[in-house]
Structures are given as structure tokens and as C-alpha cells.
Design a protein around this motif. Structure first.
Motif, mmCIF file in Angstrom:
data_model
loop_
_atom_site.group_PDB
_atom_site.id
_atom_site.type_symbol
_atom_site.label_atom_id
_atom_site.label_comp_id
_atom_site.label_asym_id
_atom_site.label_seq_id
_atom_site.Cartn_x
_atom_site.Cartn_y
_atom_site.Cartn_z
ATOM 1 N N PRO A 130 0.786 -1.234 0.000
ATOM 2 C CA PRO A 130 0.000 0.000 0.000
ATOM 3 C C PRO A 130 0.817 1.282 0.000
ATOM 4 C CG PRO A 130 -1.012 -1.609 1.444
ATOM 5 C CD PRO A 130 0.298 -2.201 1.000
ATOM 6 N N GLU A 131 1.954 1.311 0.721
ATOM 7 C CA GLU A 131 2.758 2.533 0.781
ATOM 8 C C GLU A 131 3.293 2.944 -0.582
ATOM 9 O OE1 GLU A 131 5.856 2.844 3.745
ATOM 10 O OE2 GLU A 131 4.791 1.427 5.025
ATOM 11 N N TYR A 132 3.328 1.995 -1.521
ATOM 12 C CA TYR A 132 3.902 2.260 -2.845
ATOM 13 C C TYR A 132 2.868 2.100 -3.956
ATOM 14 C CZ TYR A 132 8.187 2.001 -0.179
ATOM 15 O OH TYR A 132 9.166 2.236 0.765
ATOM 16 N N THR A 133 1.600 2.029 -3.599
ATOM 17 C CA THR A 133 0.544 1.764 -4.573
ATOM 18 C C THR A 133 -0.134 3.060 -5.001
ATOM 19 O OG1 THR A 133 0.158 -0.445 -3.677
ATOM 20 C CG2 THR A 133 -1.627 0.526 -4.955
ATOM 21 N N VAL B 22 -2.330 8.063 0.797
ATOM 22 C CA VAL B 22 -2.105 7.907 -0.643
ATOM 23 C C VAL B 22 -3.147 8.665 -1.454
ATOM 24 C CG1 VAL B 22 -2.144 6.233 -2.540
ATOM 25 C CG2 VAL B 22 -0.894 5.711 -0.441
ATOM 26 N N VAL B 23 -4.406 8.603 -1.018
ATOM 27 C CA VAL B 23 -5.499 9.138 -1.835
ATOM 28 C C VAL B 23 -5.799 10.606 -1.541
ATOM 29 C CG1 VAL B 23 -7.935 8.844 -2.449
ATOM 30 C CG2 VAL B 23 -6.496 6.828 -2.057
ATOM 31 N N PHE B 24 -5.623 11.049 -0.273
ATOM 32 C CA PHE B 24 -6.129 12.376 0.099
ATOM 33 C C PHE B 24 -5.103 13.328 0.716
ATOM 34 C CE2 PHE B 24 -9.917 9.562 0.509
ATOM 35 C CZ PHE B 24 -10.685 10.137 -0.500
ATOM 36 N N ARG C 251 2.176 5.229 7.563
ATOM 37 C CA ARG C 251 1.314 5.598 8.675
ATOM 38 C C ARG C 251 1.227 4.399 9.624
ATOM 39 N NH1 ARG C 251 2.110 9.465 5.984
ATOM 40 N NH2 ARG C 251 0.673 11.173 5.413
ATOM 41 N N ASP C 252 0.533 4.559 10.729
ATOM 42 C CA ASP C 252 0.465 3.510 11.746
ATOM 43 C C ASP C 252 -0.574 2.434 11.448
ATOM 44 O OD1 ASP C 252 2.469 4.709 13.218
ATOM 45 O OD2 ASP C 252 1.073 5.886 14.431
ATOM 46 N N SER C 253 -1.419 2.660 10.453
ATOM 47 C CA SER C 253 -2.466 1.686 10.141
ATOM 48 C C SER C 253 -2.683 1.642 8.638
ATOM 49 C CB SER C 253 -3.786 2.071 10.823
ATOM 50 O OG SER C 253 -4.287 3.283 10.274
ATOM 51 N N LEU C 254 -3.306 0.537 8.190
ATOM 52 C CA LEU C 254 -3.608 0.420 6.763
ATOM 53 C C LEU C 254 -4.553 1.529 6.332
ATOM 54 C CD1 LEU C 254 -3.489 -1.027 4.067
ATOM 55 C CD2 LEU C 254 -5.282 -2.586 4.888
ATOM 56 N N GLY C 255 -5.566 1.828 7.164
ATOM 57 C CA GLY C 255 -6.486 2.910 6.831
ATOM 58 C C GLY C 255 -5.771 4.239 6.693
ATOM 59 N N GLY C 256 -4.791 4.472 7.578
ATOM 60 C CA GLY C 256 -4.023 5.705 7.503
ATOM 61 C C GLY C 256 -3.203 5.787 6.230
ATOM 62 N N PRO D 241 -2.793 5.888 -6.256
ATOM 63 C CA PRO D 241 -4.157 6.138 -5.765
ATOM 64 C C PRO D 241 -5.237 5.564 -6.661
ATOM 65 C CG PRO D 241 -3.097 8.163 -6.525
ATOM 66 C CD PRO D 241 -2.035 7.131 -6.448
ATOM 67 N N GLU D 242 -5.011 5.520 -7.973
ATOM 68 C CA GLU D 242 -6.049 4.961 -8.844
ATOM 69 C C GLU D 242 -6.219 3.466 -8.616
ATOM 70 O OE1 GLU D 242 -2.261 5.363 -11.445
ATOM 71 O OE2 GLU D 242 -3.317 6.525 -9.896
ATOM 72 N N ARG D 243 -5.137 2.773 -8.236
ATOM 73 C CA ARG D 243 -5.266 1.353 -7.887
ATOM 74 C C ARG D 243 -5.992 1.195 -6.575
ATOM 75 N NH1 ARG D 243 -0.916 -2.883 -6.933
ATOM 76 N NH2 ARG D 243 -2.622 -4.360 -6.847
ATOM 77 N N MET D 244 -5.707 2.083 -5.635
ATOM 78 C CA MET D 244 -6.403 2.049 -4.348
ATOM 79 C C MET D 244 -7.906 2.245 -4.531
ATOM 80 S SD MET D 244 -4.333 1.584 -1.795
ATOM 81 C CE MET D 244 -2.753 1.969 -1.041
#
Length: 278
Positions: free
Chosen positions: A184-187, A232-234, A222-227, A189-192
Motif C-alpha cells: 500500500p505505501e507504494y501503490t 495515498v489518496v487524500f 502511517r500507523d495503520s492500513l487505513g491511515g 491512488p487509482e489502484r487504491m
């Protein structure tokens, strides 16, 4: 490649003797092995089996994996790992690759800290060349990150590896089964967001990788996947001050709109201009 120490003496396809485990990832285990037919050392990736799949789904998954691995085997570039063979033993796929004497970029950063601007430019140019070759052949890597970049000892050769979740143009891929696979840290935003992606998504990942190489930390950690997903997106993208003269390249690669994102050819031109002028 670092050695984890586990040993296995199985022989695969009558010629590849597995010896020492080099690493483990989400897609399987990588072994140091000996090709007993040609008398050379190789790396063998043993792909994981999903026990939750029925026989038909497992066979389809194996077939997709083999199709994608064979496509990657057709790529010939000095900065792309060489795939020597793709075999099946007891219905499990194995990918036989060149063995790189060296560690990953992630290991290098962890042990020695961030790289300087000149080295980041060198790494970026090598990976852009590798990605252009893959993209021209219709192959998307989809997991560009420091752990998937090897640096050969002695020569400093940069090698992009682990095309395990690569996408081949026109093919239904291993990961199009309702689950997300990647880092996720390298993915991008359009893939997310679940949109169909193209070469631009690999270029976003390269931008994040360059940030990590220069500062020691992904800007999206960040400390969580949601974070991470929100970052990445916002979130505002805070590019590292260490990037210095490479900031225009990094910012261009980390443009959220893929239509406005810096392309590989222009990124190469900018990095070469820096390399040639300092």
C-alpha cells in the motif's frame, strides 16, 4: 540476497536442487538452488498454494501464474531479473531466475541509511529503463518497492525483480479475484480506488520508492492500513527535502491524476540532465 538459513534438499524438475531459503513474501518462498544440469547457482521462487481454493480455481490460478511468468521471461533488459525457466512440480509452479549476489535496496537503506541524490538518480534511471521495457511488452509490475530492487555486490547493478503480481495486457491476472495484493505505501491512488490501471501506476510507485531511497521513509507510511490508504489518496504529499534537485521528478511522478503524471521518457530526460550536469 540475504540468507535466512533454512535448508531444503528437494530436486525440482529433475535438475534444480533447493538449498538455502533466501526470503519469503506474500507470493511464496525464494530459494538459493543449483541447476545440476548446467552446474550453476540460480534462485528458485516456489509459489504459495491457497488451500481455500477448489481444484478448478487452483488450476486456473496456476495457469495464470505460469502465463504471466512466461511473459516476464520474454523480457530482456540489463535491469530486469533474468527468468531462466518456469516449471511445475506436484502441481506447484516454480520460477527459476538468475541469482543476484547482493541485497535489496530495502536492506541497503536499513543498514546504511538513505542514498545521496546522485545514487538515487542512478537507481531511478535503471528502474525507468526496466519499466519502459516491461511496459512496451505489455507487462505491468504493480509492486515497485525497495524490497523488490536488488543491488549487485561489486558492480552496483540495479535489478528489478519479483514480477509475482505482474499484469499482462489482455490477460485476467492472478490478483483479479477480489483481494488486493501489493504494498500500500507504494501503490498508486487509482489502484487504491479500484480503477483499471496502466503504466502510470508503476511510475507513481517509482516516485514513492525514490522518496524512501532519499529520506529512508515512504511519504505514505502511517500507523495503520487505513491511515496509509488515506495518505495515498487524500493527504498532502510531503516530498523529502533530501530530494533537492530531483524534487521536480519526484513531484511529477507523485501526481495523483495519472493523466498529468510525469511520463517515463520525460522522467528519464530529467534524471539524465541531472546526472550529466550534477
Amino acid at each position: 540476497m540475504g540468507t535466512e538459513g533454512d535448508e531444503d534438499r528437494r530436486v525440482i524438475a529433475g535438475r534444480y536442487r533447493l538449498r538455502t531459503r533466501l526470503g519469503r513474501g506474500g507470493m511464496g518462498v525464494v530459494w538459493r538452488a543449483t541447476d545440476e544440469l548446467l552446474g550453476r547457482s540460480v534462485a528458485v521462487k516456489e509459489l504459495s498454494q491457497d488451500a481455500s481454493l477448489d481444484d478448478t480455481d487452483a488450476r486456473d490460478r496456476r495457469d495464470r501464474t505460469l502465463r504471466e511468468a512466461r511473459a516476464v521471461a520474454q523480457l530482456h533488459h540489463p535491469h530486469i531479473i533474468v527468468v531462466h525457466d518456469v516449471v511445475v512440480e506436484d502441481e506447484r509452479p516454480y520460477i527459476v531466475m538468475e541469482l543476484i549476489d547482493g541485497g535489496s535496496l530495502a536492506d541497503r537503506i536499513a543498514e546504511h541509511g538513505p542514498v545521496d541524490v546522485a545514487e538515487a538518480a542512478r537507481i531511478g534511471l535503471a528502474l525507468l529503463g526496466a519499466l519502459r521495457a516491461a511496459h512496451e511488452a505489455g507487462v505491468l509490475h504493480r509492486d515497485i518497492k525497495p524490497a523488490n530492487v536488488l543491488v549487485e555486490s561489486g558492480t552496483g547493478r540495479v535489478v528489478l525483480t519479483d514480477f509475482g503480481i505482474a499484469q499482462v495486457a489482455g490477460a485476467t491476472t492472478l490478483t483479479e479475484t477480489g483481494s488486493f495484493v501489493g504494498s500500500p505505501e507504494y501503490t498508486a491512488p487509482e489502484r487504491m480506488s479500484g480503477e483499471r490501471t496502466g503504466p502510470e501506476s508503476d511510475l507513481w510507485s517509482l516516485g514513492a520508492l525514490l522518496c524512501t531511497a532519499l529520506s529512508g521513509r515512504s511519504p505514505f507510511r502511517r500507523d495503520s492500513l487505513g491511515g496509509i490508504l488515506h495518505a495515498v489518496v487524500f493527504d498532502e504529499i510531503r516530498t523529502p527535502a533530501e530530494a533537492g534537485p530531483l524534487l521536480p521528478v519526484v513531484r511529477g511522478l507523485l501526481e495523483r491524476d495519472p493523466q498529468r503524471r510525469l511520463g517515463a521518457e520525460e522522467a528519464e530526460r530529467m534524471l539524465r540532465a541531472y546526472r550529466d550536469t550534477g
